[in-house]
Design a protein around this motif. Structure first.
Motif, mmCIF file in Angstrom:
data_model
loop_
_atom_site.group_PDB
_atom_site.id
_atom_site.type_symbol
_atom_site.label_atom_id
_atom_site.label_comp_id
_atom_site.label_asym_id
_atom_site.label_seq_id
_atom_site.Cartn_x
_atom_site.Cartn_y
_atom_site.Cartn_z
ATOM 1 N N GLY A 149 -4.595 6.445 -0.198
ATOM 2 C CA GLY A 149 -3.615 6.225 -1.258
ATOM 3 C C GLY A 149 -2.199 6.487 -0.793
ATOM 4 O O GLY A 149 -1.287 6.614 -1.593
ATOM 5 N N MET A 150 -2.010 6.583 0.499
ATOM 6 C CA MET A 150 -0.660 6.791 1.030
ATOM 7 C C MET A 150 -0.011 5.434 1.243
ATOM 8 O O MET A 150 -0.635 4.504 1.753
ATOM 9 C CB MET A 150 -0.735 7.507 2.383
ATOM 10 C CG MET A 150 -1.200 8.936 2.322
ATOM 11 S SD MET A 150 0.112 10.040 1.771
ATOM 12 C CE MET A 150 1.044 10.240 3.262
ATOM 13 N N ARG A 165 -8.420 -0.133 -2.866
ATOM 14 C CA ARG A 165 -7.233 -0.107 -3.724
ATOM 15 C C ARG A 165 -6.428 -1.396 -3.579
ATOM 16 O O ARG A 165 -6.336 -1.914 -2.475
ATOM 17 C CB ARG A 165 -6.285 0.994 -3.244
ATOM 18 C CG ARG A 165 -6.635 2.365 -3.619
ATOM 19 C CD ARG A 165 -5.791 3.310 -2.754
ATOM 20 N NE ARG A 165 -6.366 4.628 -2.762
ATOM 21 C CZ ARG A 165 -6.100 5.530 -3.707
ATOM 22 N NH1 ARG A 165 -5.276 5.229 -4.681
ATOM 23 N NH2 ARG A 165 -6.651 6.707 -3.674
ATOM 24 N N PRO A 166 -5.809 -1.822 -4.672
ATOM 25 C CA PRO A 166 -4.926 -2.989 -4.534
ATOM 26 C C PRO A 166 -3.823 -2.674 -3.524
ATOM 27 O O PRO A 166 -3.310 -1.563 -3.498
ATOM 28 C CB PRO A 166 -4.327 -3.153 -5.926
ATOM 29 C CG PRO A 166 -5.242 -2.427 -6.839
ATOM 30 C CD PRO A 166 -5.891 -1.342 -6.042
ATOM 31 N N LYS A 193 3.224 10.972 -0.885
ATOM 32 C CA LYS A 193 2.576 9.680 -1.102
ATOM 33 C C LYS A 193 3.024 8.615 -0.110
ATOM 34 O O LYS A 193 2.538 7.484 -0.156
ATOM 35 C CB LYS A 193 2.887 9.163 -2.507
ATOM 36 C CG LYS A 193 2.197 9.945 -3.601
ATOM 37 C CD LYS A 193 2.483 9.272 -4.933
ATOM 38 C CE LYS A 193 2.012 10.102 -6.101
ATOM 39 N NZ LYS A 193 2.622 9.637 -7.342
ATOM 40 N N VAL A 194 4.022 8.938 0.714
ATOM 41 C CA VAL A 194 4.574 7.912 1.597
ATOM 42 C C VAL A 194 4.544 8.387 3.047
ATOM 43 O O VAL A 194 4.877 9.530 3.333
ATOM 44 C CB VAL A 194 6.029 7.582 1.192
ATOM 45 C CG1 VAL A 194 6.633 6.577 2.158
ATOM 46 C CG2 VAL A 194 6.077 7.044 -0.227
ATOM 47 N N ALA A 249 -0.782 0.473 -7.058
ATOM 48 C CA ALA A 249 -1.287 -0.097 -5.809
ATOM 49 C C ALA A 249 -0.733 0.723 -4.663
ATOM 50 O O ALA A 249 0.166 1.541 -4.861
ATOM 51 C CB ALA A 249 -0.825 -1.551 -5.670
ATOM 52 N N VAL A 250 -1.299 0.517 -3.467
ATOM 53 C CA VAL A 250 -0.657 1.113 -2.301
ATOM 54 C C VAL A 250 0.193 0.039 -1.641
ATOM 55 O O VAL A 250 -0.099 -1.150 -1.750
ATOM 56 C CB VAL A 250 -1.658 1.682 -1.263
ATOM 57 C CG1 VAL A 250 -2.206 3.009 -1.715
ATOM 58 C CG2 VAL A 250 -2.753 0.684 -0.977
ATOM 59 N N ASN A 251 1.245 0.493 -0.992
ATOM 60 C CA ASN A 251 2.189 -0.448 -0.409
ATOM 61 C C ASN A 251 2.171 -0.374 1.103
ATOM 62 O O ASN A 251 2.013 0.694 1.680
ATOM 63 C CB ASN A 251 3.606 -0.101 -0.855
ATOM 64 C CG ASN A 251 3.808 -0.388 -2.308
ATOM 65 O OD1 ASN A 251 3.963 -1.531 -2.714
ATOM 66 N ND2 ASN A 251 3.786 0.664 -3.133
ATOM 67 N N LEU A 252 2.355 -1.542 1.690
ATOM 68 C CA LEU A 252 2.656 -1.590 3.114
ATOM 69 C C LEU A 252 3.962 -2.364 3.218
ATOM 70 O O LEU A 252 4.037 -3.522 2.834
ATOM 71 C CB LEU A 252 1.531 -2.311 3.874
ATOM 72 C CG LEU A 252 1.812 -2.622 5.340
ATOM 73 C CD1 LEU A 252 2.112 -1.361 6.131
ATOM 74 C CD2 LEU A 252 0.636 -3.357 5.968
#
Lengths: 538, 207
Positions: free
Chosen positions: A348-349, A395-396, A223-224, A190-193
């Motif tokens: 996807g970041m 994306r999740p 990726k971040v 998943a992507v994160n916030l």
């Protein structure tokens, strides 16, 4: 190799777990709550966890008139016969041995082993069968107590529902949460916030012994992205930020103020007045216009025309005026933060939003709530579109919030976006990772929707109760939870693991640990590039 | 019926029941030790017993010996002065039956399978010879501690009997302490809640 025999099952039930009488050769002092045992039943093997250890005697008289314990012979004879240890084991899974059940894997228990079934320490193979073999590139969270087998926390499963990291302060919640985020990023589940209140997830954090540890951006530079609310703080800490967040007054809606009721000390009437103000001045203008009013008389006129008490409006004005000290709040934002975040997420970041010096709850609650509500709305729209038109779903997304009880308390859970996300689960592909030290402050309904719970040591009775709500074998797990080490140990149960497990969390912070997680030093990267070039051109 | 490796016989059965037998010793004042293992036979079956009590009495009930040593310097002098005393007194001992060897066709084997630590089908025959088991046989018999359950129910002297028989058997084993620990555990299980009896026995056998 046969594992060490511990004893035999003497009584028990499915709901309460089974009682195991320890063999005389085994000392109770060698046993630890939270360890795994395998029970060899007649037809199948049972896999369970030790949840309690008891001393017992065949004759109560022995307790009142103890024998001569100075004599080793008498002690040796009595131990294991007249006096003995008992274990309480909570069986969770059965492992069949025929081909069919090998394919099916471990199943939940539906019965108990027969009387006098032999109980052994679980072998590494059994543990590996239960928690799944961890492949080279797969993420694991740690190892069970006294074992080498890696426990896989399946990120794919984890992000399907909201999850929570709990534990009293200083027990390693941040550490664990960082590990979990790394796992999700590493496997691309998943992507994160991340709403990073204390700036610990983006660039670097500090360990308990005040060492600096690398955080997400350093491990996964491609990726971040680090978003900062406080540019100065980021510069001082030499964090390479990707975006400086500014929020225009126009973005703030009355609902955001509702959330701040407690931290700003607003009355219910004042909160209601904000809705009137919004109607009066317009959704995107109200705050700016309201704060622009100066002078008592003008406020008085406004109050009169709104039909509010003058004191209410004056107090509201005073309190909202204090928001001005938050430098990231500007009358007109230069860029649209929400759009930017969504763009990054789409690529996807993973986005870490650092709060820098704004470590107070007002800023945190305001920003987290404001951004999440808009992002969730967008996700929801796209998800509905995707369902209708059969196109790829977004994306999740996993949103990480700290101090979750401030958002998800009983009073607020019904109103805030976080409450909504926690309740509707994965319908819109957005889930939460909540980090909290007072789980009892979180709304019960929300707690019950949290799929995977990862808890470090908790010692408040109410917190323990709330974490274990709705879990089978609650009282047994309670004993385990209260006896966790205060460092590097966590009890994990729920959706992402097949059964409750106490893990010693994997080591994090050494160069070796970074390497295991896929981090490579710049030099190494350069060398690899050169090698590849050499291979290519000869 | 004589066997080449038989230990010397020490007495003869004069009273027998399924659970115990009484024998008269050939030698006055020489009964087998309290708690020792003795055996006798009934046909092909060897019956084992643990010596429960021994007593020396007048051969005629009702005629009690009288004191004779007033003028003697030492005790042996009494017997030298009245040699008929040896004939007027007798030493008897009673053994509690603890097991048997269901012999087939009188063939002696080393196979332990034939040893049973429970009561034989028939009591010993009157006038059967009684032998004191040697250490080897004693060790072989006490490999299994099942006979302890019979001793536990022996009545008044049971605890003393258990302790004595275990001390006696321990001496026959290579590792007496291990044997006593094992036996002690067995007794602990048999006595269950009777902790006082258990500790009494343990104090008597501690190594």
């Amino acid at each position: 190799m046969e594992e060490r025999r511990l004893g035999i099952v003497v009584s028990g039930s499915l709901t309460r777990g089974v009682e195991v009488r320890l063999d005389s050769a085994i000392s109770v002092e060698d046993i630890a709550v939270g360890r795994y045992v395998t029970i060899e039943g007649e037809k199948r093997r049972f896999f369970g966890m030790i949840t309690d250890v008891t001393l017992d005697a065949s004759d109560p008289g022995l307790m009142t008139t103890p024998p001569d314990v100075s004599d080793p012979f008498i002690v040796e004879v009595l131990c294991g016969t007249s006096i003995f240890g008992r274990l309480h084991v909570l069986p969770s899974l059965t492992l069949g041995s025929d081909a069919m059940s090998l394919l099916e894997g471990p199943q939940p228990v539906k019965t108990v082993p027969t009387h006098f079934s032999v109980v052994r320490e679980s072998s590494e193979e059994d543990v590996a069968r239960v928690f799944g073999q961890v492949e080279e590139k797969q993420f694991y969270i740690g190892t069970p107590l006294d074992m080498e087998t890696k426990v896989r926390l399946n990120p794919e499963e984890l992000v399907k529902r909201s999850s929570g990291v709990f534990g009293k302060s200083g027990t390693g919640k941040t550490f664990l949460a960082r590990l979990i985020l790394i796992g999700i990023i590493q496997e691309g589940a998943a992507v994160n916030l991340v709403f990073d209140m204390h700036s610990e997830y983006g660039w670097e954090g500090t360990s308990e012994d005040n060492r600096k540890v690398k955080a997400l951006k350093q491990l996964f530079p491609s990726k971040v992205a680090v978003f900062a609310l406080d540019e100065e703080s980021a510069r001082r800490r030499k964090v390479s930020t990707d975006f400086i967040v500014e929020i225009g007054y126009g973005e703030i809606e009355p609902e955001d103020i509702t959330m701040l009721r407690e931290t700003l000390g607003l009355t219910e009437a004042a909160v209601q007045a904000t809705y009137r103000l919004a109607r009066r001045f317009g959704e995107r203008k109200w705050l700016e216009s309201f704060l622009a009013i100066e002078g008592r008389e003008e406020l008085g006129e406004l109050a009169q025309s709104l039909g509010e008490h003058e004191a209410t409006i004056a107090a509201l004005h005073r309190r909202l005026d204090s928001l001005k000290r938050l430098r990231f709040l500007v009358p007109q934002a230069r860029d649209n933060t929400i759009q930017r975040i969504l763009e990054y997420l789409d690529r996807g970041m993973n986005v870490v939003l650092e709060f820098g010096r704004y470590t107070d709850y007002t800023a945190y609650i305001l920003v987290a709530n404001l951004l999440t509500r808009r992002i969730h709305a967008q996700y929801r729209e796209r998800m509905e579109q995707a369902m209708g038109e059969d196109i790829t779903k977004p994306r999740p997304l996993v949103i990480t919030i700290e101090e979750a009880h401030r958002f998800l308390s009983q009073e607020l859970a019904g109103q805030t976006i976080f409450g909504t996300i926690a309740r509707e689960m994965r319908k819109y592909n957005v889930t939460l990772l909540v980090i909290d030290q007072r789980p009892s402050g979180i709304d019960e309904e929300v707690m019950s929707q949290i799929g995977t719970k990862i808890t470090c040591l908790l010692d408040n009775e109410r917190d323990i109760d709330s974490v274990l709500t709705g879990v089978s074998g609650k009282s047994e797990l309670k004993a385990v939870l209260a006896k966790l080490d205060s460092k590097q140990q966590a009890l994990i149960f729920g959706h992402a693991v097949p059964m409750p497990v106490v893990v010693r969390t994997r080591e994090y912070g050494s160069p070796q640990s970074y390497k295991e997680l896929g981090f490579r030093e710049a030099l190494e990267l350069k060398k690899q590039a050169e090698d590849e070039a050499k291979d290519l051109w000869g | 019926m004589g066997r080449i490796d038989s230990p010397p016989k020490i007495g003869e059965v004069i009273e027998a029941s399924t659970s115990e037998f009484t024998a008269q010793c050939y030698e006055l004042h020489q009964p087998p030790p309290f708690g020792s293992l003795v055996k006798t036979r009934e046909g092909d079956v060897e019956i084992y017993g643990v010596v429960l009590r021994a007593a020396t009495t007048s051969i005629e009930p009702g005629r009690r010996p009288i004191a004779r040593g007033r003028d003697e310097e030492e005790e042996e002098g009494i017997y030298r002065a009245s040699p008929q005393l040896e004939k007027l007194l007798r030493t008897d001992f009673t053994a509690l039956v603890v097991g048997h060897n269901a012999g087939r066709g009188g063939v002696e084997t080393e196979n332990d399978e034939k040893l049973h630590h429970y009561l034989p089908p028939r009591p010993a025959r009157i006038h059967s010879f009684v032998y004191l088991c040697d250490l080897k046989e004693s060790a072989r018999f006490s490999q299994s501690l099942d006979f302890l359950s019979i001793l536990v129910g022996a009545g008044g002297q049971a605890d003393e009997l258990i302790a004595a028989s275990l001390r006696y058997a321990a001496a026959a084993h290579q590792e007496p302490r291990d044997f006593l620990t094992r036996a002690g555990r067995e007794v602990a299980v048999l006595l269950g809640g009777e902790t006082n009896r258990l500790t009494t026995i343990l104090r008597r056998i501690k190594w």
